[in-house]
Design an enzyme around this catalytic site. Sequence first.
Site, PDB file in Angstrom:
ATOM      1  N   LYS A 153      12.865 -14.142 -37.514  1.00 61.51           N
ATOM      2  CA  LYS A 153      11.944 -13.010 -37.365  1.00 61.51           C
ATOM      3  C   LYS A 153      11.185 -13.233 -36.073  1.00 61.51           C
ATOM      4  O   LYS A 153      10.471 -14.234 -35.937  1.00 61.51           O
ATOM      5  CB  LYS A 153      10.992 -12.971 -38.555  1.00 61.51           C
ATOM      6  CG  LYS A 153       9.867 -11.948 -38.402  1.00 61.51           C
ATOM      7  CD  LYS A 153       9.037 -11.855 -39.677  1.00 61.51           C
ATOM      8  CE  LYS A 153       7.886 -10.893 -39.513  1.00 61.51           C
ATOM      9  NZ  LYS A 153       7.097 -10.733 -40.740  1.00 61.51           N
ATOM     10  N   LYS A 178      15.367  -9.938 -38.158  1.00 60.08           N
ATOM     11  CA  LYS A 178      14.371  -8.883 -37.996  1.00 60.08           C
ATOM     12  C   LYS A 178      13.672  -9.017 -36.664  1.00 60.08           C
ATOM     13  O   LYS A 178      13.309 -10.135 -36.311  1.00 60.08           O
ATOM     14  CB  LYS A 178      13.373  -9.024 -39.136  1.00 60.08           C
ATOM     15  CG  LYS A 178      12.165  -8.125 -39.071  1.00 60.08           C
ATOM     16  CD  LYS A 178      11.237  -8.519 -40.181  1.00 60.08           C
ATOM     17  CE  LYS A 178       9.971  -7.705 -40.081  1.00 60.08           C
ATOM     18  NZ  LYS A 178       8.992  -8.115 -41.048  1.00 60.08           N
TER      19      LYS A 178
HETATM   20  C1  PBG Z   1       4.593  -9.298 -43.065  1.00 58.35           C
HETATM   21  C2  PBG Z   1       5.616  -8.343 -42.635  1.00 58.35           C
HETATM   22  C3  PBG Z   1       5.659  -7.558 -41.477  1.00 58.35           C
HETATM   23  C4  PBG Z   1       6.778  -6.729 -41.599  1.00 58.35           C
HETATM   24  C5  PBG Z   1       7.388  -7.057 -42.796  1.00 58.35           C
HETATM   25  N1  PBG Z   1       6.677  -8.066 -43.416  1.00 58.35           N
HETATM   26  C6  PBG Z   1       4.709  -7.414 -40.364  1.00 58.35           C
HETATM   27  C7  PBG Z   1       4.404  -8.498 -39.446  1.00 58.35           C
HETATM   28  O1  PBG Z   1       4.999  -9.571 -39.471  1.00 58.35           O
HETATM   29  O2  PBG Z   1       3.507  -8.269 -38.668  1.00 58.35           O
HETATM   30  C8  PBG Z   1       7.181  -5.687 -40.622  1.00 58.35           C
HETATM   31  C9  PBG Z   1       8.026  -4.604 -41.175  1.00 58.35           C
HETATM   32  C10 PBG Z   1       8.074  -3.377 -40.330  1.00 58.35           C
HETATM   33  O3  PBG Z   1       7.577  -3.332 -39.199  1.00 58.35           O
HETATM   34  O4  PBG Z   1       8.639  -2.395 -40.820  1.00 58.35           O
HETATM   35  N2  PBG Z   1       4.732 -10.596 -42.699  1.00 58.35           N
END
Ligand code: PBG
Length: 328
Positions: free
Chosen positions: A201, A254
């Site tokens: 991520k 992601k």
């Molecule tokens: C939380 C999380 C996030 C997303 C999913 N889980 C946000 C982040 O890390 O700031 C993002 C999902 C999206 O943008 O659709 N950790």
Amino acid sequence: MSTPSSAQFPIRRMRRLRRTAALRRLVQETHVVPAQLVWPLFVCHGEGVRREVPALPGVYQTSLDELVKDAERAHRLGLGGVMLFGLPAAKDATGSEAYDEQGIVQQAARAVKRAVPDLLVVGDVCLCEYTDHGHCGVIQDGEVENDATVYLLGKVAVTQARAGVDLVAPSDMMDGRVAGIRKALDAAGLSRVPIMSYAAKTASAFYGPFREAAGSTPQFGDRQSYQMQGTNADEAMKEIRLDADEGADILLVKPALPCLDLIRRAKAEFGSPLAAYQVSGEYAMIKAAAQRGMLDETRAMWETLYAIRRAGADIILTYFAPAVAELL
Ligand code: PBG
């Protein structure tokens, strides 16, 4: 001058198989089916609440009663599942509603499972929606403390699984959290519950609209001390390998479109099941451009989803899930 392929003309004419819709359909290599799509949903306290997220047209914060309607729709459409993000009644330093048996996601899991037992429910395991500082873990000396956070994430996963969640999905990027969550689940007699890990991520600008939807914008600093640098593909493979070794059952990359190469490499190195998250910013971009008449929303939606599938994702988490399923 003739290259080997141009030498084959006029025998080899690629356009022959493009001439009609029927021919094109016959030779289509990549497909999207509803069973592979997971729909992210935002659940809040209250009753009769259905609030559209300004930056995400078609995405809502809903109370339990309205959430159940979306879950029933997901089931009717044959979606692979729904993923629950919670908006707590109150935030605090350790994000305690995230691991409360009566927390909003725990309540939501029970309500959805009661109404549509066959629908797969995924629980997002993270603290950022629940902490008053908006970070994905607990803060010590101004920094996100890894191991104390992993301990709490184990509690989040266990309470969600007890509430009926079929699959837990840690999205925090702490080190060792897959092993920590596995251990916590197993100790609670929940060894049957699989983990879908956000293994690679990156710290992405494309999470912007989500933070509005989930109210999880960090109150100081950013997430770069735990989320990955998007510049590093070898490091991403290392992250994924660690999560696989720690016992992740499904690996996730992601965001999706900016990471197609990572999806491709992860598929080649780790095989199935591999998931990709088409995140809020990817969705919002298409919606915003379409609203201004700059592109055709449906075609852009399909094109991005096929690209993510073509790169190698088996499962796609996307806000387009119900729209896609309705078209199929
Ligand atoms: C939380 C999380 C996030 C997303 C999913 N889980 C946000 C982040 O890390 O700031 C993002 C999902 C999206 O943008 O659709 N950790």
